[in-house]
Design a protein around this motif. Structure first.
Motif, PDB file in Angstrom:
ATOM      1  N   ILE A  20       1.093  -4.975   3.210  1.00  0.00           N
ATOM      2  CA  ILE A  20       2.337  -4.228   3.043  1.00  0.00           C
ATOM      3  C   ILE A  20       3.145  -4.850   1.909  1.00  0.00           C
ATOM      4  O   ILE A  20       3.382  -6.053   1.883  1.00  0.00           O
ATOM      5  CB  ILE A  20       3.162  -4.232   4.342  1.00  0.00           C
ATOM      6  CG1 ILE A  20       2.407  -3.517   5.450  1.00  0.00           C
ATOM      7  CG2 ILE A  20       4.536  -3.590   4.114  1.00  0.00           C
ATOM      8  CD1 ILE A  20       3.066  -3.628   6.809  1.00  0.00           C
ATOM      9  N   ASP A  21       3.556  -3.996   0.972  1.00  0.00           N
ATOM     10  CA  ASP A  21       4.379  -4.442  -0.154  1.00  0.00           C
ATOM     11  C   ASP A  21       5.591  -3.529  -0.239  1.00  0.00           C
ATOM     12  O   ASP A  21       5.570  -2.512  -0.927  1.00  0.00           O
ATOM     13  CB  ASP A  21       3.566  -4.404  -1.451  1.00  0.00           C
ATOM     14  CG  ASP A  21       4.358  -4.881  -2.657  1.00  0.00           C
ATOM     15  OD1 ASP A  21       5.494  -5.381  -2.481  1.00  0.00           O
ATOM     16  OD2 ASP A  21       3.836  -4.753  -3.778  1.00  0.00           O
ATOM     17  N   ILE A  22       6.626  -3.888   0.491  1.00  0.00           N
ATOM     18  CA  ILE A  22       7.834  -3.075   0.545  1.00  0.00           C
ATOM     19  C   ILE A  22       8.451  -2.926  -0.845  1.00  0.00           C
ATOM     20  O   ILE A  22       9.044  -1.895  -1.155  1.00  0.00           O
ATOM     21  CB  ILE A  22       8.861  -3.697   1.521  1.00  0.00           C
ATOM     22  CG1 ILE A  22       8.304  -3.784   2.936  1.00  0.00           C
ATOM     23  CG2 ILE A  22      10.187  -2.934   1.504  1.00  0.00           C
ATOM     24  CD1 ILE A  22       7.988  -2.479   3.589  1.00  0.00           C
ATOM     25  N   ASP A  28      13.713   6.064  -1.510  1.00  0.00           N
ATOM     26  CA  ASP A  28      13.579   7.222  -0.623  1.00  0.00           C
ATOM     27  C   ASP A  28      12.519   6.977   0.444  1.00  0.00           C
ATOM     28  O   ASP A  28      12.727   7.288   1.619  1.00  0.00           O
ATOM     29  CB  ASP A  28      13.230   8.487  -1.418  1.00  0.00           C
ATOM     30  CG  ASP A  28      14.393   8.996  -2.247  1.00  0.00           C
ATOM     31  OD1 ASP A  28      15.556   8.647  -1.934  1.00  0.00           O
ATOM     32  OD2 ASP A  28      14.140   9.733  -3.216  1.00  0.00           O
ATOM     33  N   THR A  29      11.391   6.409   0.042  1.00  0.00           N
ATOM     34  CA  THR A  29      10.324   6.115   1.003  1.00  0.00           C
ATOM     35  C   THR A  29      10.800   5.103   2.026  1.00  0.00           C
ATOM     36  O   THR A  29      10.590   5.277   3.232  1.00  0.00           O
ATOM     37  CB  THR A  29       9.065   5.597   0.281  1.00  0.00           C
ATOM     38  OG1 THR A  29       8.590   6.614  -0.602  1.00  0.00           O
ATOM     39  CG2 THR A  29       7.971   5.227   1.264  1.00  0.00           C
ATOM     40  N   ASP A  32      13.220   6.747   4.363  1.00  0.00           N
ATOM     41  CA  ASP A  32      12.515   7.653   5.267  1.00  0.00           C
ATOM     42  C   ASP A  32      11.739   6.908   6.351  1.00  0.00           C
ATOM     43  O   ASP A  32      11.623   7.382   7.479  1.00  0.00           O
ATOM     44  CB  ASP A  32      11.539   8.549   4.498  1.00  0.00           C
ATOM     45  CG  ASP A  32      12.241   9.586   3.641  1.00  0.00           C
ATOM     46  OD1 ASP A  32      13.453   9.806   3.826  1.00  0.00           O
ATOM     47  OD2 ASP A  32      11.560  10.171   2.769  1.00  0.00           O
ATOM     48  N   GLN A  33      11.194   5.750   6.018  1.00  0.00           N
ATOM     49  CA  GLN A  33      10.342   5.003   6.940  1.00  0.00           C
ATOM     50  C   GLN A  33      11.079   3.905   7.695  1.00  0.00           C
ATOM     51  O   GLN A  33      10.490   3.234   8.550  1.00  0.00           O
ATOM     52  CB  GLN A  33       9.177   4.367   6.174  1.00  0.00           C
ATOM     53  CG  GLN A  33       8.247   5.362   5.519  1.00  0.00           C
ATOM     54  CD  GLN A  33       7.552   6.234   6.547  1.00  0.00           C
ATOM     55  OE1 GLN A  33       7.122   5.762   7.580  1.00  0.00           O
ATOM     56  NE2 GLN A  33       7.456   7.515   6.259  1.00  0.00           N
ATOM     57  N   LEU A  34      12.357   3.706   7.403  1.00  0.00           N
ATOM     58  CA  LEU A  34      13.086   2.568   7.948  1.00  0.00           C
ATOM     59  C   LEU A  34      13.119   2.542   9.475  1.00  0.00           C
ATOM     60  O   LEU A  34      12.924   1.487  10.078  1.00  0.00           O
ATOM     61  CB  LEU A  34      14.510   2.525   7.385  1.00  0.00           C
ATOM     62  CG  LEU A  34      15.308   1.263   7.676  1.00  0.00           C
ATOM     63  CD1 LEU A  34      14.543   0.019   7.217  1.00  0.00           C
ATOM     64  CD2 LEU A  34      16.657   1.333   7.017  1.00  0.00           C
ATOM     65  N   GLY A  35      13.324   3.677  10.109  1.00  0.00           N
ATOM     66  CA  GLY A  35      13.352   3.707  11.568  1.00  0.00           C
ATOM     67  C   GLY A  35      12.025   3.292  12.172  1.00  0.00           C
ATOM     68  O   GLY A  35      11.977   2.467  13.090  1.00  0.00           O
TER      69      GLY A  35
END
Length: 68
Positions: A20-22, A28-29, A32-35
């Motif tokens: 994983i490379d945040i 936006d991604t 969108d994926q934060l939750g």
């Protein structure tokens, strides 16, 4: 599940998390994926704490590997 299978799955999970490379995600991604990301991180923290507690309860220490 055998101990070897569990350890193989644990290694695969560590590898997947390492991929994983945040920083490569757009704002936006990430938004969108934060939750979902937050829920996964909280669940992971809970499971790691439980496993570490079980190891410590048996009188053992969890130590970082020494680099070669």
């Amino acid at each position: 599940m055998s101990t070897n299978e569990v350890m193989a799955r644990l290694g695969a999970a560590v590898s997947a998390l390492g991929d994983i490379d945040i920083s490569a995600w757009s704002e936006d991604t990430l938004t969108d994926q934060l939750g979902e990301l937050s829920a996964a991180l909280v669940a992971l923290d809970s499971v790691l704490s439980r496993v570490a507690g079980e190891v410590r309860a048996r009188g053992l220490r969890i130590e970082e590997p020494v680099s070669a």
